[in-house]
Structure formats: C-alpha cells, structure tokens
Design an enzyme around this catalytic site. Structure first.
Site, PDB file in Angstrom:
ATOM      1  N   LYS A  50       0.828  -1.206   0.000  1.00 42.21           N
ATOM      2  CA  LYS A  50       0.000   0.000   0.000  1.00 42.21           C
ATOM      3  C   LYS A  50       0.870   1.268   0.000  1.00 42.21           C
ATOM      4  CE  LYS A  50      -3.910  -2.292   2.250  1.00 42.21           C
ATOM      5  NZ  LYS A  50      -4.972  -2.178   3.265  1.00 42.21           N
ATOM      6  N   TYR A  86     -12.333  -1.896  -3.951  1.00 41.77           N
ATOM      7  CA  TYR A  86     -12.879  -2.123  -2.604  1.00 41.77           C
ATOM      8  C   TYR A  86     -14.419  -2.049  -2.586  1.00 41.77           C
ATOM      9  CZ  TYR A  86      -8.338  -2.088  -0.179  1.00 41.77           C
ATOM     10  OH  TYR A  86      -7.080  -2.406   0.302  1.00 41.77           O
ATOM     11  N   ASN A 145      -2.178  -0.187   6.863  1.00 39.21           N
ATOM     12  CA  ASN A 145      -1.652  -1.463   7.355  1.00 39.21           C
ATOM     13  C   ASN A 145      -0.710  -2.126   6.356  1.00 39.21           C
ATOM     14  OD1 ASN A 145      -3.604  -2.194   5.544  1.00 39.21           O
ATOM     15  ND2 ASN A 145      -4.737  -3.544   6.919  1.00 39.21           N
ATOM     16  N   HIS A 179      -1.968  -5.601   1.454  1.00 44.95           N
ATOM     17  CA  HIS A 179      -3.280  -6.222   1.231  1.00 44.95           C
ATOM     18  C   HIS A 179      -3.044  -7.614   0.660  1.00 44.95           C
ATOM     19  CE1 HIS A 179      -7.376  -6.912  -0.229  1.00 44.95           C
ATOM     20  NE2 HIS A 179      -6.793  -7.381  -1.322  1.00 44.95           N
ATOM     21  N   GLU A 227      -9.530  -9.982  -7.946  1.00 39.84           N
ATOM     22  CA  GLU A 227      -8.501  -8.965  -7.678  1.00 39.84           C
ATOM     23  C   GLU A 227      -7.320  -9.064  -8.643  1.00 39.84           C
ATOM     24  OE1 GLU A 227      -9.447  -8.214  -2.945  1.00 39.84           O
ATOM     25  OE2 GLU A 227      -7.573  -9.203  -3.499  1.00 39.84           O
TER      26      GLU A 227
HETATM   27  P1  CMP Z   1      -7.362  -4.667   3.481  1.00 39.00           P
HETATM   28  O1  CMP Z   1      -6.869  -6.027   3.818  1.00 39.00           O
HETATM   29  O2  CMP Z   1      -6.797  -4.006   2.282  1.00 39.00           O
HETATM   30  O3  CMP Z   1      -8.958  -4.731   3.316  1.00 39.00           O
HETATM   31  C1  CMP Z   1      -9.783  -3.650   3.568  1.00 39.00           C
HETATM   32  C2  CMP Z   1      -9.044  -2.509   4.169  1.00 39.00           C
HETATM   33  O4  CMP Z   1      -9.863  -1.575   4.846  1.00 39.00           O
HETATM   34  C3  CMP Z   1      -8.104  -3.014   5.261  1.00 39.00           C
HETATM   35  O5  CMP Z   1      -7.068  -3.731   4.717  1.00 39.00           O
HETATM   36  C4  CMP Z   1      -7.746  -1.716   5.949  1.00 39.00           C
HETATM   37  O6  CMP Z   1      -6.788  -0.974   5.207  1.00 39.00           O
HETATM   38  C5  CMP Z   1      -9.100  -1.027   5.891  1.00 39.00           C
HETATM   39  N1  CMP Z   1      -9.869  -1.237   7.113  1.00 39.00           N
HETATM   40  C6  CMP Z   1     -10.373  -2.365   7.579  1.00 39.00           C
HETATM   41  N2  CMP Z   1     -11.035  -2.187   8.724  1.00 39.00           N
HETATM   42  C7  CMP Z   1     -10.932  -0.887   8.972  1.00 39.00           C
HETATM   43  C8  CMP Z   1     -11.430  -0.062   9.995  1.00 39.00           C
HETATM   44  N3  CMP Z   1     -12.160  -0.575  11.007  1.00 39.00           N
HETATM   45  N4  CMP Z   1     -11.134   1.223   9.933  1.00 39.00           N
HETATM   46  C9  CMP Z   1     -10.414   1.727   8.908  1.00 39.00           C
HETATM   47  N5  CMP Z   1      -9.939   0.975   7.897  1.00 39.00           N
HETATM   48  C10 CMP Z   1     -10.199  -0.302   7.930  1.00 39.00           C
END
Ligand code: CMP
Length: 138
Positions: free
Chosen positions: A9, A49, A112, A115, A126
């Site tokens: 990311k 998403y 985070n 992904h 995806e």
């Molecule tokens: P990802 O695995 O890319 O899938 C969805 C993304 O949404 C996740 O990683 C985070 O980056 C984001 N995400 C998931 N839960 C939350 C949350 N509670 N608040 C903010 N972002 C979130």
C-alpha cells in the site's frame, strides 16, 4: 496451486519497505509471478474495494489507497492465500502476531502496509482487476 493478489500500500511504498516485504515473500518461498507499480485513481480504488462500499471507512480507505503509488503482485504457490495472510498478520496491527509484516510496520488499522486476497474467488477478481494474461509470467 493457488494464486493471490498482494498490494504493498502507499504507506509501505512511501516508507521504503518494498524490498523488505519482497524479501519476506522470498524467504518464505512464495513465488512472485507478476509485479508492477501504479497509482490508482479514486474510481479504480472504489472498484477494487466495492465490497466495502457500505463501511464507514470506505471514503477514507479509497483516499488513502490513491494517496501514492502501490506495488501490486501476483503470488503463486500451494495454499498461498492462507500462507500470505499469515505473513501479513491481522488487519488490525494491534492484534497481529509477532514477526508479521503488519505487526512490524503498520501504524494504523487503515494504513496497514499490505493487502492480500481473502479467498480464491476474491483472488480471481482482484488479480484480473490489476493484471491481464500477458503480464502474468506463468
Ligand atoms: P485490506 O486487507 O486491504 O482490506 C480492507 C481494508 O480496509 C483493510 O485492509 C484496511 O486498510 C481497511 N480497514 C479495515 N477495517 C478498517 C477499519 N475498522 N477502519 C479503517 N480501515 C479499515
């Protein structure tokens, strides 16, 4: 054999840990069969998403994912969806296991670092979202 989509990311790219993440993949014998760097448009991030469209974090997440370049990869191997998810750690880095990418590098539940697809069906969608058949080397 399974395939999964991995994304480093914008936070991971900006912090200069592309190499560190790829090293962890290679150390764990996860094969990379396609890779590119790109910057998503807002519409592309919203499409990627789309399953989260009703979630309160959708707007913020799609803004974040378009805030800079990402590195998209296709990974291949036996049980690679689960194997890569274990390497990443829990979505919320505070709950991620020691030694995982998110535990070591994530700063926020949204930022985070990485992904990974969560099922074979999601992976097929995806991978097709980011790569055409000529770009996959296997
Ligand atoms: P990802 O695995 O890319 O899938 C969805 C993304 O949404 C996740 O990683 C985070 O980056 C984001 N995400 C998931 N839960 C939350 C949350 N509670 N608040 C903010 N972002 C979130």
């Amino acid at each position: 054999m399974e395939r999964t989509l991995s994304i480093i990311k914008p936070d991971g790219v900006a912090r200069g840990i592309i190499g560190e993440i790829i090293k962890r993949l290679e150390d764990n014998k996860i094969k990379i069969i396609a890779m590119k760097m790109l910057r998503m448009t807002k519409a592309q991030a919203e499409g990627f998403y789309a399953v989260h469209i009703e979630r309160p974090f959708f707007e913020s997440l799609t803004d974040f994912m378009t805030s800079g370049p990402v590195v998209a990869m296709v990974l291949e191997g036996e049980n690679v969806i689960e194997k890569y998810r274990e390497l990443m750690g829990a979505t919320d880095y505070k709950e991620a296991a020691e030694g995982t990418i998110r535990k070591d590098f994530a700063t926020d539940i949204e930022k985070n670092v990485v992904h990974g697809s969560d099922s074979p069906e999601t992976a097929a969608f995806e991978i097709g979202y980011f790569f055409n058949s000529f770009e996959i080397t296997d």
